[in-house]
Design an enzyme around this catalytic site. Structure first.
Site, PDB file in Angstrom:
ATOM      1  N   HIS A   1      16.254 -37.690 -10.584  1.00 18.77           N
ATOM      2  CA  HIS A   1      15.876 -38.175  -9.246  1.00 18.77           C
ATOM      3  C   HIS A   1      13.666 -37.757  -9.153  1.00 18.77           C
ATOM      4  O   HIS A   1      13.681 -37.755  -8.091  1.00 18.77           O
ATOM      5  CB  HIS A   1      16.247 -37.643  -7.815  1.00 18.77           C
ATOM      6  CG  HIS A   1      17.921 -37.745  -7.893  1.00 18.77           C
ATOM      7  ND1 HIS A   1      18.223 -39.271  -7.856  1.00 18.77           N
ATOM      8  CD2 HIS A   1      18.974 -37.210  -8.385  1.00 18.77           C
ATOM      9  CE1 HIS A   1      19.518 -39.467  -7.628  1.00 18.77           C
ATOM     10  NE2 HIS A   1      19.892 -37.701  -7.971  1.00 18.77           N
TER      11      HIS A   1
ATOM     12  N   LYS B   1      12.411 -14.485 -11.395  1.00 22.11           N
ATOM     13  CA  LYS B   1      11.963 -13.203 -12.803  1.00 22.11           C
ATOM     14  C   LYS B   1      10.780 -13.485 -14.030  1.00 22.11           C
ATOM     15  O   LYS B   1       9.901 -13.008 -14.710  1.00 22.11           O
ATOM     16  CB  LYS B   1      12.827 -12.819 -13.610  1.00 22.11           C
ATOM     17  CG  LYS B   1      14.093 -12.284 -13.149  1.00 22.11           C
ATOM     18  CD  LYS B   1      13.791 -10.950 -12.245  1.00 22.11           C
ATOM     19  CE  LYS B   1      12.856 -11.128 -11.246  1.00 22.11           C
ATOM     20  NZ  LYS B   1      13.233 -10.431  -9.670  1.00 22.11           N
TER      21      LYS B   1
ATOM     22  N   CYS C   1       0.660  -0.926  -0.061  1.00 21.17           N
ATOM     23  CA  CYS C   1       0.059  -0.079  -0.154  1.00 21.17           C
ATOM     24  C   CYS C   1       0.831   1.807   0.043  1.00 21.17           C
ATOM     25  O   CYS C   1       2.702   1.415   0.243  1.00 21.17           O
ATOM     26  CB  CYS C   1      -1.367   0.291   0.833  1.00 21.17           C
ATOM     27  SG  CYS C   1      -2.068  -1.124   1.504  1.00 21.17           S
TER      28      CYS C   1
ATOM     29  N   LYS D   1       5.681  -4.150  -4.571  1.00 19.32           N
ATOM     30  CA  LYS D   1       6.847  -3.692  -4.591  1.00 19.32           C
ATOM     31  C   LYS D   1       7.424  -4.431  -3.233  1.00 19.32           C
ATOM     32  O   LYS D   1       8.533  -5.179  -2.654  1.00 19.32           O
ATOM     33  CB  LYS D   1       7.133  -2.498  -5.077  1.00 19.32           C
ATOM     34  CG  LYS D   1       8.818  -2.165  -5.229  1.00 19.32           C
ATOM     35  CD  LYS D   1       9.570  -2.877  -6.085  1.00 19.32           C
ATOM     36  CE  LYS D   1      11.139  -2.555  -5.596  1.00 19.32           C
ATOM     37  NZ  LYS D   1      11.854  -3.444  -7.423  1.00 19.32           N
TER      38      LYS D   1
ATOM     39  N   TRP E   1      -3.117  -2.660  -2.150  1.00 20.29           N
ATOM     40  CA  TRP E   1      -2.792  -4.421  -1.601  1.00 20.29           C
ATOM     41  C   TRP E   1      -3.442  -4.554  -0.815  1.00 20.29           C
ATOM     42  O   TRP E   1      -3.363  -4.442   0.461  1.00 20.29           O
ATOM     43  CB  TRP E   1      -1.268  -4.753  -1.587  1.00 20.29           C
ATOM     44  CG  TRP E   1      -0.976  -5.269  -2.063  1.00 20.29           C
ATOM     45  CD1 TRP E   1      -0.344  -6.688  -3.645  1.00 20.29           C
ATOM     46  CD2 TRP E   1      -1.102  -7.343  -1.616  1.00 20.29           C
ATOM     47  NE1 TRP E   1      -0.481  -7.375  -3.628  1.00 20.29           N
ATOM     48  CE2 TRP E   1      -0.287  -7.499  -2.401  1.00 20.29           C
ATOM     49  CE3 TRP E   1      -0.984  -7.341  -0.009  1.00 20.29           C
ATOM     50  CZ2 TRP E   1      -0.231  -9.452  -1.700  1.00 20.29           C
ATOM     51  CZ3 TRP E   1      -0.527  -8.387   0.466  1.00 20.29           C
ATOM     52  CH2 TRP E   1      -0.014  -9.434  -0.796  1.00 20.29           C
TER      53      TRP E   1
ATOM     54  N   ASN F   1      -1.253   1.569   5.832  1.00 21.51           N
ATOM     55  CA  ASN F   1      -0.829   0.733   5.383  1.00 21.51           C
ATOM     56  C   ASN F   1      -0.652  -0.100   6.623  1.00 21.51           C
ATOM     57  O   ASN F   1       0.584  -0.101   7.717  1.00 21.51           O
ATOM     58  CB  ASN F   1       0.504   1.295   4.713  1.00 21.51           C
ATOM     59  CG  ASN F   1       1.436   0.065   4.614  1.00 21.51           C
ATOM     60  OD1 ASN F   1       1.287  -0.973   3.826  1.00 21.51           O
ATOM     61  ND2 ASN F   1       2.986   0.728   4.106  1.00 21.51           N
ATOM     62  N   GLY F   2      -0.444  -1.696   6.603  1.00 21.59           N
ATOM     63  CA  GLY F   2      -0.059  -2.231   7.943  1.00 21.59           C
ATOM     64  C   GLY F   2      -1.359  -3.466   8.084  1.00 21.59           C
ATOM     65  O   GLY F   2      -2.216  -3.509   6.907  1.00 21.59           O
TER      66      GLY F   2
ATOM     67  N   GLU G   1       6.982 -14.074 -12.347  1.00 23.05           N
ATOM     68  CA  GLU G   1       6.508 -12.809 -12.083  1.00 23.05           C
ATOM     69  C   GLU G   1       6.433 -12.095 -12.895  1.00 23.05           C
ATOM     70  O   GLU G   1       5.159 -11.242 -12.778  1.00 23.05           O
ATOM     71  CB  GLU G   1       7.402 -12.190 -10.456  1.00 23.05           C
ATOM     72  CG  GLU G   1       8.473 -11.621 -11.220  1.00 23.05           C
ATOM     73  CD  GLU G   1       9.261 -11.179  -9.748  1.00 23.05           C
ATOM     74  OE1 GLU G   1       8.084 -10.509  -9.368  1.00 23.05           O
ATOM     75  OE2 GLU G   1      10.003 -10.833  -9.926  1.00 23.05           O
TER      76      GLU G   1
ATOM     77  N   GLU H   1      16.949 -17.265 -10.058  1.00 25.74           N
ATOM     78  CA  GLU H   1      16.863 -15.665 -10.003  1.00 25.74           C
ATOM     79  C   GLU H   1      15.682 -15.799 -11.081  1.00 25.74           C
ATOM     80  O   GLU H   1      15.078 -15.498 -11.600  1.00 25.74           O
ATOM     81  CB  GLU H   1      17.656 -14.850  -9.679  1.00 25.74           C
ATOM     82  CG  GLU H   1      17.456 -13.384  -9.568  1.00 25.74           C
ATOM     83  CD  GLU H   1      16.159 -12.773  -9.193  1.00 25.74           C
ATOM     84  OE1 GLU H   1      15.898 -13.625  -7.880  1.00 25.74           O
ATOM     85  OE2 GLU H   1      15.932 -11.734  -9.448  1.00 25.74           O
TER      86      GLU H   1
ATOM     87  N   ARG I   1       3.992   0.005  -4.938  1.00 22.90           N
ATOM     88  CA  ARG I   1       3.394  -0.679  -3.863  1.00 22.90           C
ATOM     89  C   ARG I   1       2.359  -1.394  -3.770  1.00 22.90           C
ATOM     90  O   ARG I   1       2.013  -2.351  -2.507  1.00 22.90           O
ATOM     91  CB  ARG I   1       3.752   0.405  -2.922  1.00 22.90           C
ATOM     92  CG  ARG I   1       4.341   0.965  -2.571  1.00 22.90           C
ATOM     93  CD  ARG I   1       5.103   2.352  -1.075  1.00 22.90           C
ATOM     94  NE  ARG I   1       4.764   1.812  -0.306  1.00 22.90           N
ATOM     95  CZ  ARG I   1       6.007   1.347   0.261  1.00 22.90           C
ATOM     96  NH1 ARG I   1       6.814   1.837   0.098  1.00 22.90           N
ATOM     97  NH2 ARG I   1       5.616   0.313   1.442  1.00 22.90           N
TER      98      ARG I   1
HETATM   99  O1  M6R Z   1      12.277  -5.138  -0.394  1.00 24.21           O
HETATM  100  P1  M6R Z   1      13.476  -7.009  -0.158  1.00 24.21           P
HETATM  101  O2  M6R Z   1      14.336  -7.559  -1.351  1.00 24.21           O
HETATM  102  O3  M6R Z   1      13.502  -7.119   1.175  1.00 24.21           O
HETATM  103  O4  M6R Z   1      12.125  -7.544  -1.134  1.00 24.21           O
HETATM  104  C1  M6R Z   1      12.099  -9.463  -0.776  1.00 24.21           C
HETATM  105  C2  M6R Z   1      11.232  -9.808  -1.978  1.00 24.21           C
HETATM  106  O5  M6R Z   1       9.974  -9.585  -1.858  1.00 24.21           O
HETATM  107  C3  M6R Z   1      11.457  -9.056  -3.309  1.00 24.21           C
HETATM  108  O6  M6R Z   1      12.716  -9.913  -3.569  1.00 24.21           O
HETATM  109  C4  M6R Z   1      10.863  -9.735  -4.067  1.00 24.21           C
HETATM  110  O7  M6R Z   1      10.939 -11.462  -4.840  1.00 24.21           O
HETATM  111  C5  M6R Z   1      11.272  -9.093  -5.876  1.00 24.21           C
HETATM  112  N1  M6R Z   1      10.465  -7.882  -6.160  1.00 24.21           N
HETATM  113  C6  M6R Z   1      10.938 -10.259  -6.985  1.00 24.21           C
HETATM  114  O8  M6R Z   1      11.464  -9.614  -8.392  1.00 24.21           O
END
Ligand code: M6R
Length: 605
Positions: A500, A481, A2, A600, A74, A98-99, A484, A477, A27
């Site tokens: 396996h 990517k 949020c 984010k 969110w 937010n929270g 997502e 990673e 956010r």
């Molecule tokens: O802000 P942070 O690096 O702590 O966030 C952790 C994850 O939420 C973040 O790395 C997320 O996996 C990425 N946005 C994915 O691309």
């Protein structure tokens, strides 16, 4: 999660807030709203959808004013519907949040709110409790309310009879605020503030800020006025737009050579790694007997690369723990365990909580954070900032590679502190690290070729990614990517594990991305690739440019990575995988920067 915004001043609050909400939309983006305080009441415009939908609502309803609060959501409590969108209003109170208020049920019962609430949100409960305590003194109402709330919150509040004033208070969830030439502004992060000023402050937890058109006052919960500790944004504020790119993700991928340079250069003195500006004594690196990295998502993947580097080069044991699982696995950390928390936002609640726990156990801690002054940075003993600048796309790219850059420096400093490497070895290591930006540029120059390669998986339903050792870490990673931003199901497998079980899924034409960058693993990795090829897989191979492959081997798709020393090949390979994910998403016509269901900054557990 949020985004929150508040503005009071001489300007048109509705315009300032809509512009700010667009900058904060990463956010959370399932609903949005604003409220303007005017004539002893508040006009609220809100609804589901993006900020662009809110703009349309505002064009119809024409809210106007010079004092207001706004929110981009969110969803956590309550589904995505107009009533659950913020701001919420109860009695004389208008509020955004937010929270998560964990005890909202208890509060609903205690204050007889059943049947009196218009939404299903925990946030409206907070507004109702404020109304309950409000008798004309905002500070007293806020103090008494906050003492009743359990959970995390960043609240921006307007009281009908407090014209031109916005009050803010928080626990864990962030709030920053600033005085601008035209008024005062608050936000969840500096992204929305930098268009107006580079000077801001982070509201400390359990402190109340009062924004007025001519400035900001801050009080502790007992009502004593406190001095504000001002900070300065130290990245180039012109960097915060899209810079002519269609999406932030592309812009942020392209920025990597520059931001890596800016992350490593200030930490290299006389060709030696140097953390004296961060005030980290060598004892921190030499005294620990083990290391525990805590992080989530992409940041955790950076930690996995760090583990491989540190274990191989320093010879000490490193655990990488998903911060969201940390507390449930009876963590064993103590004064001999150096805890490294990695986080772009510095606000990820799981990482923050894990870090707090580790500190209670007496562990020394270093955080690697991108956002200056963020909670994780403040909670840890030492902080190393990545100089990636604002990362707006939900998918993390430049934050990841700058985290890796810091981990290379940490590895090298650890070697110095422990007297493990001779000066020549250290200088060579640093020399290779300094080559990273130039190598990355080379790859970015081939983006059209990578775009073409991305086309080979555009219509895939599943993509497998295989590699061993460091290559496997990179692929974890790369796979995240792709998932997502393109919504293609993708899994990274340690290629030795395929036999396996997973190899059962490989059939004619199954797309497989294989990364082979580590000399010592090459022959085993190539055998594993042949195993999937012989079951019909269509393999896209990423391999170093000088590697020879057997004559007669058929590679329909191959990308040659510029040569670096093996431990550094993570950098070029990662950038190729980022671009593949980006182009697939772009060519599918998706909203690359705001993938569905994501946000984010993850400030809920
Ligand atoms: O802000 P942070 O690096 O702590 O966030 C952790 C994850 O939420 C973040 O790395 C997320 O996996 C990425 N946005 C994915 O691309």
């Amino acid at each position: 999660m949020c985004g929150i915004i508040g503005y009071t001043g001489k300007g048109r609050a509705e315009k300032i807030m809509l512009d700010a909400l667009e900058l904060l939309e990463y956010r959370g983006y399932d609903s949005a709203g604003i409220a303007l305080l005017k004539g002893g009441s508040a006009q609220i415009v809100k609804g589901t959808g993006r900020v662009r939908d809110l703009r349309k609502l505002c064009a119809d309803q024409k809210p106007e004013g010079t004092c207001g609060i706004g929110h981009t959501r969110w969803a956590t409590h309550g589904g995505v519907c107009d009533a659950n969108a913020h701001p919420h209003r109860f009695g004389h109170i208008t509020l955004i949040h937010n929270g998560i208020i964990e005890n909202y049920r208890e509060l609903t019962e205690k204050y007889g709110l059943e049947g009196r609430l218009k939404s299903e949100t925990d946030s409206e409960v907070a507004a109702a409790v404020l109304e309950h305590f409000y008798t004309g003194d905002p500070y007293s109402a806020i103090r008494r309310t906050v003492l009743k709330l359990k959970g995390t919150f960043a609240l921006a509040i307007m009281f009908d009879d407090q014209p031109d004033k916005i009050f803010a208070v928080r626990n864990v969830s962030p709030i920053v605020a600033a005085v601008t030439p035209g008024g005062a502004i608050l936000s969840s992060d500096v992204a929305a503030i930098v268009p107006y000023t580079a000077v801001y402050f982070v509201l400390p937890e359990f402190h109340v800020a009062c924004l007025k058109p001519d400035g900001i006052e801050m009080y502790d919960l007992s009502g004593d006025r406190e001095e504000i500790e001002w900070l300065k944004v130290d990245w180039d504020v012109t960097r915060s737009g899209k810079g002519g790119y269609p999406f932030y993700m592309e812009k942020e991928i392209m920025e990597q050579p520059q931001v890596i340079e800016e992350t490593i250069r200030p930490r290299i003195k006389d060709n030696m790694p140097d953390f004296s500006s961060e005030g980290i004594p060598d004892k921190v690196f030499s005294a620990c007997q083990r290391i525990c990295v805590i992080a989530c998502g992409t940041a955790m993947h950076a930690g996995l690369v760090g583990k491989s580097l540190i274990q191989a080069m320093i010879g000490i044991h490193v655990d990488v723990v998903m911060a969201s699982e940390f507390m449930y696995n009876d963590p064993v950390v103590d004064k001999d365990t150096l805890v490294i928390a990695i986080s772009q936002s510095g606000e990820t609640i799981d990482t923050l909580e894990a870090l707090k726990f580790a500190r209670k156990c007496g562990s020394p801690s270093i955080s690697i954070v991108n956002v200056k002054g963020a909670s994780i940075a403040r909670e840890s003993e030492y902080v190393i900032y990545t100089n990636a600048g604002p990362e707006i796309a939900v998918a993390s790219t430049k934050a990841y590679t700058t985290q890796l850059a810091v981990l290379y420096l940490v590895t090298a400093r650890m070697a110095v502190a422990r007297g493990l490497w001779g000066s020549e070895k250290i200088r060579n290591f640093i020399k290779e690290l300094l080559r990273v930006p130039e190598v990355m540029k080379k790859i970015l120059d081939t983006k059209d070729e990578i775009h073409r390669l991305a086309g080979t998986i555009l219509n895939a339903r599943d993509v497998f990614m295989i590699g061993r050792g460091l290559d496997y870490s990179i692929l974890l990673e790369g796979s995240l990517k792709l998932k997502e931003v393109s919504y293609i199901h993708s899994e990274a497998y340690a290629s030795g594990e395929l036999k396996h079980g997973t190899i059962a899924l490989i059939t004619e034409d199954t797309p497989v991305i294989a990364v082979v960058t580590q000399e010592k693993l090459k022959s085993k990795e190539l055998s594993n690739i042949r195993e999937v090829q012989s079951r019909g897989a269509r393999v896209l191979l990423l391999i170093k440019e000088n590697e020879t492959l057997d004559e007669g081997e058929k590679w329909s798709c191959i990308y040659r990575l510029p040569q670096m020393e093996d431990p550094f090949m993570v950098m070029p390979a990662s950038i190729v995988l980022q671009l593949i994910a980006y182009y697939v998403s772009l060519d599918k016509g998706l909203d690359v920067d705001k993938p569905r269901n994501l946000a984010k900054v993850v400030t809920v557990e």
